[in-house]
Each structure stands twice: as C-alpha cells, then as structure tokens.
Design a protein around this motif. Structure first.
Motif, PDB file in Angstrom:
ATOM      1  N   ILE A   1       0.827  -1.218   0.000  1.00 21.80           N
ATOM      2  CA  ILE A   1       0.000   0.000   0.000  1.00 21.80           C
ATOM      3  C   ILE A   1       0.862   1.270   0.000  1.00 21.80           C
ATOM      4  N   ALA A   2       2.186   1.103  -0.042  1.00 14.66           N
ATOM      5  CA  ALA A   2       3.146   2.220  -0.083  1.00 14.66           C
ATOM      6  C   ALA A   2       2.968   3.175   1.097  1.00 14.66           C
ATOM      7  N   LYS A   3       2.788   2.604   2.281  1.00 18.71           N
ATOM      8  CA  LYS A   3       2.654   3.419   3.492  1.00 18.71           C
ATOM      9  C   LYS A   3       3.519   2.781   4.571  1.00 18.71           C
ATOM     10  N   THR A   4       4.664   3.394   4.852  1.00 20.83           N
ATOM     11  CA  THR A   4       5.621   2.809   5.781  1.00 20.83           C
ATOM     12  C   THR A   4       5.589   3.497   7.141  1.00 20.83           C
ATOM     13  N   ASP A   5       5.920   2.740   8.175  1.00 21.57           N
ATOM     14  CA  ASP A   5       6.049   3.290   9.523  1.00 21.57           C
ATOM     15  C   ASP A   5       7.457   3.831   9.758  1.00 21.57           C
ATOM     16  N   ILE A   6       8.402   3.429   8.914  1.00 23.89           N
ATOM     17  CA  ILE A   6       9.780   3.909   8.991  1.00 23.89           C
ATOM     18  C   ILE A   6       9.966   4.890   7.842  1.00 23.89           C
ATOM     19  N   PRO A   7      10.529   6.054   8.085  1.00 26.38           N
ATOM     20  CA  PRO A   7      10.761   6.994   6.975  1.00 26.38           C
ATOM     21  C   PRO A   7      11.553   6.321   5.859  1.00 26.38           C
ATOM     22  N   ASP A   8      11.150   6.605   4.633  1.00 22.98           N
ATOM     23  CA  ASP A   8      11.777   5.975   3.469  1.00 22.98           C
ATOM     24  C   ASP A   8      13.290   6.196   3.453  1.00 22.98           C
ATOM     25  N   SER A   9      13.730   7.325   3.960  1.00 25.54           N
ATOM     26  CA  SER A   9      15.162   7.631   3.971  1.00 25.54           C
ATOM     27  C   SER A   9      15.935   6.700   4.912  1.00 25.54           C
ATOM     28  N   LEU A  10      15.235   6.014   5.821  1.00 19.66           N
ATOM     29  CA  LEU A  10      15.899   5.124   6.774  1.00 19.66           C
ATOM     30  C   LEU A  10      15.762   3.638   6.436  1.00 19.66           C
ATOM     31  N   ILE A  11      14.944   3.318   5.445  1.00 19.15           N
ATOM     32  CA  ILE A  11      14.701   1.907   5.089  1.00 19.15           C
ATOM     33  C   ILE A  11      16.015   1.192   4.780  1.00 19.15           C
ATOM     34  N   ASP A  12      16.799   1.744   3.865  1.00 19.18           N
ATOM     35  CA  ASP A  12      18.062   1.100   3.482  1.00 19.18           C
ATOM     36  C   ASP A  12      19.066   1.099   4.630  1.00 19.18           C
ATOM     37  N   VAL A  13      19.012   2.118   5.490  1.00 15.57           N
ATOM     38  CA  VAL A  13      19.906   2.172   6.651  1.00 15.57           C
ATOM     39  C   VAL A  13      19.602   1.007   7.593  1.00 15.57           C
ATOM     40  N   CYS A  14      18.317   0.740   7.820  1.00  9.06           N
ATOM     41  CA  CYS A  14      17.920  -0.381   8.691  1.00  9.06           C
ATOM     42  C   CYS A  14      18.433  -1.708   8.141  1.00  9.06           C
ATOM     43  N   ILE A  15      18.278  -1.900   6.839  1.00  7.46           N
ATOM     44  CA  ILE A  15      18.728  -3.146   6.214  1.00  7.46           C
ATOM     45  C   ILE A  15      20.246  -3.263   6.306  1.00  7.46           C
ATOM     46  N   LYS A  16      20.955  -2.178   6.001  1.00  7.07           N
ATOM     47  CA  LYS A  16      22.427  -2.187   6.047  1.00  7.07           C
ATOM     48  C   LYS A  16      22.931  -2.466   7.454  1.00  7.07           C
ATOM     49  N   ASN A  17      22.313  -1.845   8.461  1.00  5.63           N
ATOM     50  CA  ASN A  17      22.722  -2.083   9.847  1.00  5.63           C
ATOM     51  C   ASN A  17      22.564  -3.556  10.221  1.00  5.63           C
ATOM     52  N   TYR A  18      21.466  -4.170   9.789  1.00 11.72           N
ATOM     53  CA  TYR A  18      21.244  -5.590  10.088  1.00 11.72           C
ATOM     54  C   TYR A  18      22.250  -6.463   9.351  1.00 11.72           C
ATOM     55  N   GLN A  19      22.522  -6.134   8.085  1.00 13.09           N
ATOM     56  CA  GLN A  19      23.519  -6.890   7.326  1.00 13.09           C
ATOM     57  C   GLN A  19      24.880  -6.810   8.014  1.00 13.09           C
ATOM     58  N   ASP A  20      25.239  -5.609   8.462  1.00 13.00           N
ATOM     59  CA  ASP A  20      26.519  -5.443   9.158  1.00 13.00           C
ATOM     60  C   ASP A  20      26.565  -6.272  10.436  1.00 13.00           C
ATOM     61  N   LYS A  21      25.475  -6.261  11.182  1.00 13.49           N
ATOM     62  CA  LYS A  21      25.408  -7.036  12.426  1.00 13.49           C
ATOM     63  C   LYS A  21      25.556  -8.528  12.139  1.00 13.49           C
ATOM     64  N   MET A  22      24.865  -9.013  11.114  1.00  7.44           N
ATOM     65  CA  MET A  22      24.947 -10.423  10.767  1.00  7.44           C
ATOM     66  C   MET A  22      26.363 -10.785  10.300  1.00  7.44           C
ATOM     67  N   SER A  23      26.992  -9.898   9.561  1.00  2.93           N
ATOM     68  CA  SER A  23      28.372 -10.144   9.110  1.00  2.93           C
ATOM     69  C   SER A  23      29.317 -10.222  10.290  1.00  2.93           C
ATOM     70  N   GLN A  24      29.147  -9.328  11.253  1.00  4.85           N
ATOM     71  CA  GLN A  24      30.004  -9.343  12.445  1.00  4.85           C
ATOM     72  C   GLN A  24      29.814 -10.613  13.257  1.00  4.85           C
ATOM     73  N   GLU A  25      28.570 -11.039  13.389  1.00  7.76           N
ATOM     74  CA  GLU A  25      28.298 -12.278  14.128  1.00  7.76           C
ATOM     75  C   GLU A  25      28.906 -13.479  13.424  1.00  7.76           C
ATOM     76  N   LYS A  26      28.870 -13.474  12.100  1.00  5.41           N
ATOM     77  CA  LYS A  26      29.438 -14.573  11.335  1.00  5.41           C
ATOM     78  C   LYS A  26      30.956 -14.609  11.495  1.00  5.41           C
TER      79      LYS A  26
END
Length: 115
Positions: free
Chosen positions: A87-112
């Motif tokens: 429906i193109a209605k997000t609870d997270i500002p669009d400018s932060l969507i990729d930041v959230c994904i990148k932060n999680y990817q970084d966390k998973m990489s560090q754990e690995k």
C-alpha cells in the motif's frame, strides 16, 4: 541493494508465471487427493494463479534473503513490512529503510566473523 531486491522480485514474477500447476481429477467419485500426483499433494492449497504466484514470490524473496545472510528475520515484522510496501505506506521513513537493512547486514556479518 535496491537493484538486487528489485531484480529478485522481477525474476520471481517471471518464474512464477510458470508456477501454476493444473491438477486433473480422474473421476467424479474419486476423492481429490487420490487424483493428485505424489509431489502435488503439498501444493493442493494453491487454488489459482494468484496463490501459486504469491507462494513463488515469497519463496524467491526468502531465497534472496538467505543468500544475503539475512535468513534470521522476524517474520511477523517482515509480513507487516510487505503489507506496508503493497500500500506504499511505511512506519519507517523511506530515507531510513536502506539504513535499517544495512545495519542488520553489518550485524549479521560481524556475528558470522565472530563465530
């Protein structure tokens, strides 16, 4: 990141066009399960093209996430995000969507690396 996800979604849509399986029922008095091929019994819940395409899209998205090391996601929040995306209605500002994904990817990489 966006290009890869978009490419994955487009690929999933194209591949899902072939995902619809038609099941023939042999006789009227024969139960539906008896008419299904052995492997088709697990897909009996897919009643139409929309169902099989939806399943195929979910499967391809999950494969893509797993390939990126992101298989350990909260699926309840994932479903909410998918619904919001439709429906193109997000609870997270669009400018932060990729930041959230990148932060999680970084966390998973560090754990690995730590393992």
């Amino acid at each position: 990141m966006k290009k890869g996800l978009i490419l994955t979604l487009v690929l999933a849509v194209v591949l899902s066009a072939n995902a619809q399986i038609k099941i023939a029922v042999k006789a009227r008095n024969t139960p539906a399960k008896a008419a299904l091929p052995a492997k088709a019994t697990s897909i009996a819940f897919m009643k139409n093209t929309k169902d099989s395409a939806s399943y195929a899209l979910g499967y391809r998205i999950a494969q893509s996430l797993k390939g990126q090391g992101l298989q350990d996601v909260n699926f309840e929040m994932f479903k909410k995000g998918m619904a919001a995306g439709v429906i193109a209605k997000t609870d997270i500002p669009d400018s932060l969507i990729d930041v959230c994904i990148k932060n999680y990817q970084d966390k998973m990489s560090q754990e690995k690396i730590a393992i």
